[in-house]
Design a protein around this motif. Structure first.
Motif, PDB file in Angstrom:
ATOM      1  N   PHE A   3     -38.212  12.994  11.830  1.00  0.00           N
ATOM      2  CA  PHE A   3     -37.200  12.503  10.892  1.00  0.00           C
ATOM      3  C   PHE A   3     -36.336  13.640  10.347  1.00  0.00           C
ATOM      4  O   PHE A   3     -35.149  13.466  10.077  1.00  0.00           O
ATOM      5  N   LYS A   4     -36.945  14.834  10.207  1.00  0.00           N
ATOM      6  CA  LYS A   4     -36.191  15.984   9.706  1.00  0.00           C
ATOM      7  C   LYS A   4     -35.054  16.348  10.661  1.00  0.00           C
ATOM      8  O   LYS A   4     -33.913  16.582  10.232  1.00  0.00           O
ATOM      9  N   ASP A   5     -35.371  16.392  11.952  1.00  0.00           N
ATOM     10  CA  ASP A   5     -34.331  16.693  12.945  1.00  0.00           C
ATOM     11  C   ASP A   5     -33.288  15.583  13.002  1.00  0.00           C
ATOM     12  O   ASP A   5     -32.100  15.843  13.223  1.00  0.00           O
ATOM     13  N   PHE A   6     -33.777  14.346  12.830  1.00  0.00           N
ATOM     14  CA  PHE A   6     -32.869  13.205  12.815  1.00  0.00           C
ATOM     15  C   PHE A   6     -31.829  13.353  11.694  1.00  0.00           C
ATOM     16  O   PHE A   6     -30.630  13.114  11.883  1.00  0.00           O
ATOM     17  N   LEU A   7     -32.291  13.759  10.490  1.00  0.00           N
ATOM     18  CA  LEU A   7     -31.379  13.944   9.357  1.00  0.00           C
ATOM     19  C   LEU A   7     -30.409  15.103   9.599  1.00  0.00           C
ATOM     20  O   LEU A   7     -29.240  15.026   9.241  1.00  0.00           O
ATOM     21  N   LYS A   8     -30.908  16.195  10.213  1.00  0.00           N
ATOM     22  CA  LYS A   8     -30.026  17.341  10.492  1.00  0.00           C
ATOM     23  C   LYS A   8     -28.858  16.937  11.376  1.00  0.00           C
ATOM     24  O   LYS A   8     -27.724  17.383  11.187  1.00  0.00           O
ATOM     25  N   ASP A   9     -29.137  16.079  12.360  1.00  0.00           N
ATOM     26  CA  ASP A   9     -28.078  15.645  13.269  1.00  0.00           C
ATOM     27  C   ASP A   9     -27.038  14.786  12.558  1.00  0.00           C
ATOM     28  O   ASP A   9     -25.900  14.650  13.050  1.00  0.00           O
ATOM     29  N   ARG A  10     -27.442  14.176  11.442  1.00  0.00           N
ATOM     30  CA  ARG A  10     -26.530  13.247  10.764  1.00  0.00           C
ATOM     31  C   ARG A  10     -25.957  13.809   9.463  1.00  0.00           C
ATOM     32  O   ARG A  10     -25.420  13.065   8.634  1.00  0.00           O
ATOM     33  N   ILE A  11     -26.076  15.099   9.270  1.00  0.00           N
ATOM     34  CA  ILE A  11     -25.503  15.740   8.076  1.00  0.00           C
ATOM     35  C   ILE A  11     -23.997  15.493   7.959  1.00  0.00           C
ATOM     36  O   ILE A  11     -23.498  15.173   6.866  1.00  0.00           O
ATOM     37  N   PRO A  12     -23.223  15.591   9.035  1.00  0.00           N
ATOM     38  CA  PRO A  12     -21.776  15.307   8.899  1.00  0.00           C
ATOM     39  C   PRO A  12     -21.496  13.882   8.437  1.00  0.00           C
ATOM     40  O   PRO A  12     -20.607  13.655   7.600  1.00  0.00           O
ATOM     41  N   TYR A  13     -22.272  12.894   8.952  1.00  0.00           N
ATOM     42  CA  TYR A  13     -22.076  11.501   8.545  1.00  0.00           C
ATOM     43  C   TYR A  13     -22.429  11.321   7.069  1.00  0.00           C
ATOM     44  O   TYR A  13     -21.729  10.617   6.332  1.00  0.00           O
ATOM     45  N   ILE A  14     -23.542  11.971   6.635  1.00  0.00           N
ATOM     46  CA  ILE A  14     -23.956  11.855   5.236  1.00  0.00           C
ATOM     47  C   ILE A  14     -22.895  12.477   4.325  1.00  0.00           C
ATOM     48  O   ILE A  14     -22.546  11.916   3.263  1.00  0.00           O
ATOM     49  N   ALA A  15     -22.359  13.629   4.729  1.00  0.00           N
ATOM     50  CA  ALA A  15     -21.328  14.301   3.930  1.00  0.00           C
ATOM     51  C   ALA A  15     -20.083  13.425   3.808  1.00  0.00           C
ATOM     52  O   ALA A  15     -19.490  13.283   2.715  1.00  0.00           O
ATOM     53  N   VAL A  16     -19.661  12.830   4.928  1.00  0.00           N
ATOM     54  CA  VAL A  16     -18.477  11.956   4.900  1.00  0.00           C
ATOM     55  C   VAL A  16     -18.739  10.739   4.014  1.00  0.00           C
ATOM     56  O   VAL A  16     -17.856  10.289   3.256  1.00  0.00           O
ATOM     57  N   TYR A  17     -19.966  10.204   4.074  1.00  0.00           N
ATOM     58  CA  TYR A  17     -20.305   9.030   3.259  1.00  0.00           C
ATOM     59  C   TYR A  17     -20.178   9.348   1.775  1.00  0.00           C
ATOM     60  O   TYR A  17     -19.554   8.593   1.002  1.00  0.00           O
ATOM     61  N   PHE A  18     -20.772  10.488   1.355  1.00  0.00           N
ATOM     62  CA  PHE A  18     -20.707  10.843  -0.063  1.00  0.00           C
ATOM     63  C   PHE A  18     -19.295  11.214  -0.479  1.00  0.00           C
ATOM     64  O   PHE A  18     -18.863  10.936  -1.610  1.00  0.00           O
ATOM     65  N   PHE A  19     -18.540  11.837   0.407  1.00  0.00           N
ATOM     66  CA  PHE A  19     -17.156  12.181   0.090  1.00  0.00           C
ATOM     67  C   PHE A  19     -16.318  10.922  -0.107  1.00  0.00           C
ATOM     68  O   PHE A  19     -15.489  10.840  -1.028  1.00  0.00           O
ATOM     69  N   SER A  20     -16.526   9.927   0.761  1.00  0.00           N
ATOM     70  CA  SER A  20     -15.770   8.676   0.633  1.00  0.00           C
ATOM     71  C   SER A  20     -16.161   7.930  -0.641  1.00  0.00           C
ATOM     72  O   SER A  20     -15.313   7.340  -1.337  1.00  0.00           O
ATOM     73  N   THR A  21     -17.467   7.975  -0.988  1.00  0.00           N
ATOM     74  CA  THR A  21     -17.917   7.336  -2.231  1.00  0.00           C
ATOM     75  C   THR A  21     -17.314   8.027  -3.450  1.00  0.00           C
ATOM     76  O   THR A  21     -16.845   7.377  -4.403  1.00  0.00           O
TER      77      THR A  21
END
Length: 350
Positions: A3-21
């Protein structure tokens, strides 16, 4: 993939999500500010917490939904021999996974087709080499018979030289044949319990002409029967190669004589065969490369008779049989080769 590696791969998506919020919150705040209304900071934090919780729940769901597919991909990536895992890939959960599966299956098929093609070509090559070597050995046998019939006192030296060169040719063909067979070693061996002294005596007997010619006397320092688990043909090749090298580099001067000593002894649950000569020895700088392919070394360049393949093949054969072969030497004082028949390393003992 954890799951840790899974989250690392999705850091750009998480950043965009919080930026849009955050952008949505800022726009709402500015709207209220222009209208003169006030907005509570608690409401903003609450919105962020709810948004982050929903994102985290989605990420957990997305990971566990695809976890089995990730595990199968990891098995394929860690596999060093078997690629059949590709055929057992589960049902894809997305178009992206479907594309990965098609790529892997297509790659597997292409590799399989090429492997079959090269295996067939290799088999034809091995068959050709075997046939060619056997055809070449027939005239060698005929030459030996003719030499025995035609040998006379007047031409004894000439016939002896011809016989020596014929032996070299025969040995070279044998080496080529063994080299060709090594690639299919698993199909060309028969393990049995052998008396190693009987193999040594056969090697000595097969090389007796060369031993007599160069005044070299073999000595076996063991009178009792010693049994080992190995293949008769392959271990004969290894011992014979060591003896041929010992003869080559131990040629005595006129009026001199030298020895080749065979010793067999037990040590730490293994049986060791040592073969020592009184030849020119191996230079210290060459010792670590004796078993390298095509390495002739300082001594090989002196005699111009070495191919650099004999000891390499001997090492390969010992590795395939589960034995070990090492060498000790001092330049000018001969060399000693050790073959270890160790039960714990023998691939045929289960």
């Amino acid at each position: 993939m954890n799951f840790k590696d899974f989250l690392k791969d999705r850091i750009p998506y998480i950043a965009v999500y919080f930026f849009s919020t955050l952008s949505a919150v800022i726009i709402m705040y500015l709207t209220f500010f222009i209208k003169g209304d006030d907005i509570s900071i608690n409401n903003v934090l609450y919105a962020f917490i709810v948004s982050a919780s929903l994102l985290l729940v989605f990420l957990f769901y997305d990971y566990y939904r695809n976890r089995s597919f990730y595990k199968q991909l990891e098995l394929i990536s860690n596999s060093k021999e078997d690629l059949d895992y590709i055929l057992n890939l589960g049902t894809p959960n997305s178009n992206e996974q479907e594309l990965f599966k098609r790529i892997l299956l297509n790659t597997y098929k292409l590799c399989g087709d090429k492997t079959i093609k090269y295996e067939e070509a290799h088999k034809q090559y091995i068959y050709f080499v075997n046939q060619w070597v056997h055809q070449m050995k027939t005239p060698i046998s005929v030459i030996n018979l003719l030499l025995q019939d035609a040998q006379s006192e007047d031409n004894k030296e000439s016939y002896s030289s011809i016989a020596e060169e014929n032996e070299k040719l025969s040995h070279g063909l044998d080496m080529m044949l063994y080299n060709a067979r090594l690639s299919d070693f698993n199909l060309d061996f028969n393990v049995e319990t052998l008396d190693i002294i009987s193999i040594i005596r056969k090697v000595i007997n097969d090389n007796k002409k060369s031993l007599i010619r160069y005044h070299i006397f073999p000595k076996i320092h063991c009178n009792d029967e010693v049994t080992v688990h190995t293949d008769r043909k392959w271990i004969y090749f290894v011992i014979n190669q060591i003896v041929i090298n010992a003869i080559k580099y131990s040629k005595a001067e006129i009026g001199e004589s030298k020895n080749i000593s065979f010793k067999i002894y037990g040590e730490d649950s293994k049986i060791i065969l040592s073969i020592s000569d009184e030849g020119i020895g191996i230079p210290k700088e060459d010792l670590s490369r004796v078993f390298n392919a095509f390495f002739t070394g300082k001594n090989g360049r002196k005699t111009s008779e070495s191919t650099g393949m004999g000891m390499y093949l001997a090492k390969r054969v010992c590795e395939e049989l589960g034995h070990n072969i090492t060498v000790e030497s001092e330049e000018g004082k001969g060399a000693t080769f050790f073959i270890e028949f160790y039960e714990g390393k023998n691939i045929f003992k289960f």
